[in-house]
Design a protein around this motif. Structure first.
Motif, PDB file in Angstrom:
ATOM      1  N   LYS A  79       3.867  10.667  -6.879  1.00  0.00           N
ATOM      2  CA  LYS A  79       4.618  11.119  -8.054  1.00  0.00           C
ATOM      3  C   LYS A  79       3.697  11.655  -9.147  1.00  0.00           C
ATOM      4  O   LYS A  79       4.068  12.565  -9.875  1.00  0.00           O
ATOM      5  N   ASN A  80       2.506  11.082  -9.232  1.00  0.00           N
ATOM      6  CA  ASN A  80       1.560  11.482 -10.285  1.00  0.00           C
ATOM      7  C   ASN A  80       0.587  12.564  -9.832  1.00  0.00           C
ATOM      8  O   ASN A  80      -0.225  13.028 -10.638  1.00  0.00           O
ATOM      9  N   ALA A  81       0.645  12.967  -8.557  1.00  0.00           N
ATOM     10  CA  ALA A  81      -0.289  13.963  -8.031  1.00  0.00           C
ATOM     11  C   ALA A  81      -0.013  15.337  -8.637  1.00  0.00           C
ATOM     12  O   ALA A  81       1.133  15.701  -8.907  1.00  0.00           O
ATOM     13  N   ASP A  82      -1.097  16.108  -8.839  1.00  0.00           N
ATOM     14  CA  ASP A  82      -0.977  17.422  -9.484  1.00  0.00           C
ATOM     15  C   ASP A  82      -0.816  18.560  -8.477  1.00  0.00           C
ATOM     16  O   ASP A  82       0.140  19.305  -8.507  1.00  0.00           O
ATOM     17  N   GLY A  83      -1.768  18.663  -7.587  1.00  0.00           N
ATOM     18  CA  GLY A  83      -1.782  19.823  -6.699  1.00  0.00           C
ATOM     19  C   GLY A  83      -0.982  19.644  -5.429  1.00  0.00           C
ATOM     20  O   GLY A  83      -0.675  18.533  -4.996  1.00  0.00           O
ATOM     21  N   LYS A  84      -0.646  20.775  -4.822  1.00  0.00           N
ATOM     22  CA  LYS A  84       0.127  20.775  -3.580  1.00  0.00           C
ATOM     23  C   LYS A  84      -0.677  20.143  -2.448  1.00  0.00           C
ATOM     24  O   LYS A  84      -0.142  19.378  -1.642  1.00  0.00           O
ATOM     25  N   ALA A  85      -1.974  20.446  -2.386  1.00  0.00           N
ATOM     26  CA  ALA A  85      -2.826  19.896  -1.330  1.00  0.00           C
ATOM     27  C   ALA A  85      -2.936  18.376  -1.458  1.00  0.00           C
ATOM     28  O   ALA A  85      -2.899  17.659  -0.458  1.00  0.00           O
ATOM     29  N   GLU A  86      -3.046  17.897  -2.693  1.00  0.00           N
ATOM     30  CA  GLU A  86      -3.143  16.453  -2.927  1.00  0.00           C
ATOM     31  C   GLU A  86      -1.850  15.755  -2.511  1.00  0.00           C
ATOM     32  O   GLU A  86      -1.872  14.717  -1.857  1.00  0.00           O
TER      33      GLU A  86
ATOM     34  N   LYS B  73       0.282  16.817  -0.312  1.00  0.00           N
ATOM     35  CA  LYS B  73       0.384  16.898   1.144  1.00  0.00           C
ATOM     36  C   LYS B  73      -0.437  15.790   1.803  1.00  0.00           C
ATOM     37  O   LYS B  73       0.025  15.138   2.742  1.00  0.00           O
ATOM     38  N   GLU B  74      -1.646  15.556   1.290  1.00  0.00           N
ATOM     39  CA  GLU B  74      -2.517  14.520   1.839  1.00  0.00           C
ATOM     40  C   GLU B  74      -1.915  13.128   1.639  1.00  0.00           C
ATOM     41  O   GLU B  74      -1.887  12.318   2.558  1.00  0.00           O
ATOM     42  N   ILE B  75      -1.404  12.874   0.437  1.00  0.00           N
ATOM     43  CA  ILE B  75      -0.802  11.567   0.143  1.00  0.00           C
ATOM     44  C   ILE B  75       0.455  11.364   0.976  1.00  0.00           C
ATOM     45  O   ILE B  75       0.699  10.278   1.516  1.00  0.00           O
ATOM     46  N   ASN B  76       1.254  12.410   1.135  1.00  0.00           N
ATOM     47  CA  ASN B  76       2.465  12.325   1.949  1.00  0.00           C
ATOM     48  C   ASN B  76       2.116  11.999   3.400  1.00  0.00           C
ATOM     49  O   ASN B  76       2.829  11.232   4.058  1.00  0.00           O
ATOM     50  N   SER B  77       1.034  12.560   3.887  1.00  0.00           N
ATOM     51  CA  SER B  77       0.572  12.263   5.244  1.00  0.00           C
ATOM     52  C   SER B  77       0.210  10.787   5.376  1.00  0.00           C
ATOM     53  O   SER B  77       0.536  10.141   6.379  1.00  0.00           O
ATOM     54  N   MET B  78      -0.458  10.248   4.360  1.00  0.00           N
ATOM     55  CA  MET B  78      -0.826   8.826   4.378  1.00  0.00           C
ATOM     56  C   MET B  78       0.413   7.943   4.340  1.00  0.00           C
ATOM     57  O   MET B  78       0.476   6.917   5.031  1.00  0.00           O
ATOM     58  N   ILE B  79       1.413   8.340   3.551  1.00  0.00           N
ATOM     59  CA  ILE B  79       2.664   7.577   3.483  1.00  0.00           C
ATOM     60  C   ILE B  79       3.335   7.555   4.862  1.00  0.00           C
ATOM     61  O   ILE B  79       3.818   6.522   5.316  1.00  0.00           O
ATOM     62  N   GLY B  80       3.334   8.702   5.525  1.00  0.00           N
ATOM     63  CA  GLY B  80       3.912   8.780   6.872  1.00  0.00           C
ATOM     64  C   GLY B  80       3.182   7.883   7.856  1.00  0.00           C
ATOM     65  O   GLY B  80       3.806   7.192   8.673  1.00  0.00           O
ATOM     66  N   ASP B  81       1.852   7.858   7.773  1.00  0.00           N
ATOM     67  CA  ASP B  81       1.064   7.000   8.659  1.00  0.00           C
ATOM     68  C   ASP B  81       1.356   5.523   8.395  1.00  0.00           C
ATOM     69  O   ASP B  81       1.459   4.722   9.334  1.00  0.00           O
TER      70      ASP B  81
ATOM     71  N   GLY C 166       0.818  -1.215   0.000  1.00  0.00           N
ATOM     72  CA  GLY C 166       0.000   0.000   0.000  1.00  0.00           C
ATOM     73  C   GLY C 166       0.849   1.260   0.000  1.00  0.00           C
ATOM     74  O   GLY C 166       0.531   2.238  -0.693  1.00  0.00           O
ATOM     75  N   ARG C 167       1.937   1.234   0.761  1.00  0.00           N
ATOM     76  CA  ARG C 167       2.831   2.390   0.805  1.00  0.00           C
ATOM     77  C   ARG C 167       3.497   2.623  -0.545  1.00  0.00           C
ATOM     78  O   ARG C 167       3.633   3.764  -0.996  1.00  0.00           O
ATOM     79  N   ARG C 168       3.890   1.529  -1.231  1.00  0.00           N
ATOM     80  CA  ARG C 168       4.478   1.663  -2.574  1.00  0.00           C
ATOM     81  C   ARG C 168       3.470   2.294  -3.533  1.00  0.00           C
ATOM     82  O   ARG C 168       3.825   3.159  -4.341  1.00  0.00           O
ATOM     83  N   GLU C 169       2.218   1.868  -3.444  1.00  0.00           N
ATOM     84  CA  GLU C 169       1.181   2.433  -4.310  1.00  0.00           C
ATOM     85  C   GLU C 169       0.948   3.916  -3.998  1.00  0.00           C
ATOM     86  O   GLU C 169       0.736   4.719  -4.905  1.00  0.00           O
ATOM     87  N   LEU C 170       0.998   4.276  -2.722  1.00  0.00           N
ATOM     88  CA  LEU C 170       0.852   5.688  -2.355  1.00  0.00           C
ATOM     89  C   LEU C 170       2.005   6.522  -2.902  1.00  0.00           C
ATOM     90  O   LEU C 170       1.805   7.658  -3.338  1.00  0.00           O
ATOM     91  N   LYS C 171       3.215   5.962  -2.890  1.00  0.00           N
ATOM     92  CA  LYS C 171       4.367   6.688  -3.429  1.00  0.00           C
ATOM     93  C   LYS C 171       4.209   6.931  -4.926  1.00  0.00           C
ATOM     94  O   LYS C 171       4.581   7.988  -5.429  1.00  0.00           O
ATOM     95  N   LYS C 172       3.629   5.940  -5.634  1.00  0.00           N
ATOM     96  CA  LYS C 172       3.361   6.127  -7.064  1.00  0.00           C
ATOM     97  C   LYS C 172       2.322   7.226  -7.257  1.00  0.00           C
ATOM     98  O   LYS C 172       2.450   8.057  -8.155  1.00  0.00           O
ATOM     99  N   MET C 173       1.284   7.219  -6.422  1.00  0.00           N
ATOM    100  CA  MET C 173       0.244   8.248  -6.502  1.00  0.00           C
ATOM    101  C   MET C 173       0.841   9.625  -6.245  1.00  0.00           C
ATOM    102  O   MET C 173       0.472  10.605  -6.889  1.00  0.00           O
TER     103      MET C 173
END
Length: 152
Positions: free
Chosen positions: A23-30, A32-40, A14-21
């Protein structure tokens, strides 16, 4: 494979998939949210692997506490009996247990499949969905940790 080992592998995937997401994320807010999930996810994985809350320096370290009950019944390794008529003693089982908890979940999987069940490297690779060279390297690391021969 113990339920915690399976859970750790699922979280790592799941963490690997979040890291891929990320890299493909567009906005700063998106991002930030994905990075928070990776940290969790990283925090949870570390907690499951070590059996203690990450970044805590007080208290007793119970490394692998959740994984230890998996080896309580060493009879799950029938091929570890040296002679078919002979069963392992409790002391021998305890010695094996104390060695196996030094390995990571993946190293333990590969080592038990190869040395306990005598699987071929190709079969282990297929089962774990990794390459044969990855299985070989993992076995080398496990054997080094266990102070066994250098080659798998």
């Amino acid at each position: 494979m113990h339920w915690v080992d399976k859970l750790i592998l699922e979280y790592e995937q799941g963490r690997r998939e979040l890291k891929k997401m990320y890299k493909n994320a567009d906005g700063k807010a998106e991002k930030k949210e994905i990075n928070s999930m990776i940290g969790d996810m990283t925090f949870s994985i570390e907690w499951m692997k070590n059996g203690t809350q990450p970044d805590m320096y007080l208290g007793i370290d119970k490394k692998g506490a959740y994984q230890k009950d998996h080896f309580d019944n060493m009879d799950m390794f029938p091929s570890l009996d040296v002679i078919p008529e002979r069963r392992l003693t409790e002391e021998e089982k305890q010695a094996i247990f104390l060695k196996l908890i030094k390995l990571t979940a993946r190293e333990r999987q590969c080592f038990i499949m190869r040395e306990g069940y005598l699987w071929k490297l190709e079969d282990i690779a297929d089962e774990l969905e990794i390459s044969k060279p990855a299985v070989h390297k993992t076995l080398e690391r496990a054997k080094r940790k266990l102070s066994l021969a250098e080659t798998a």
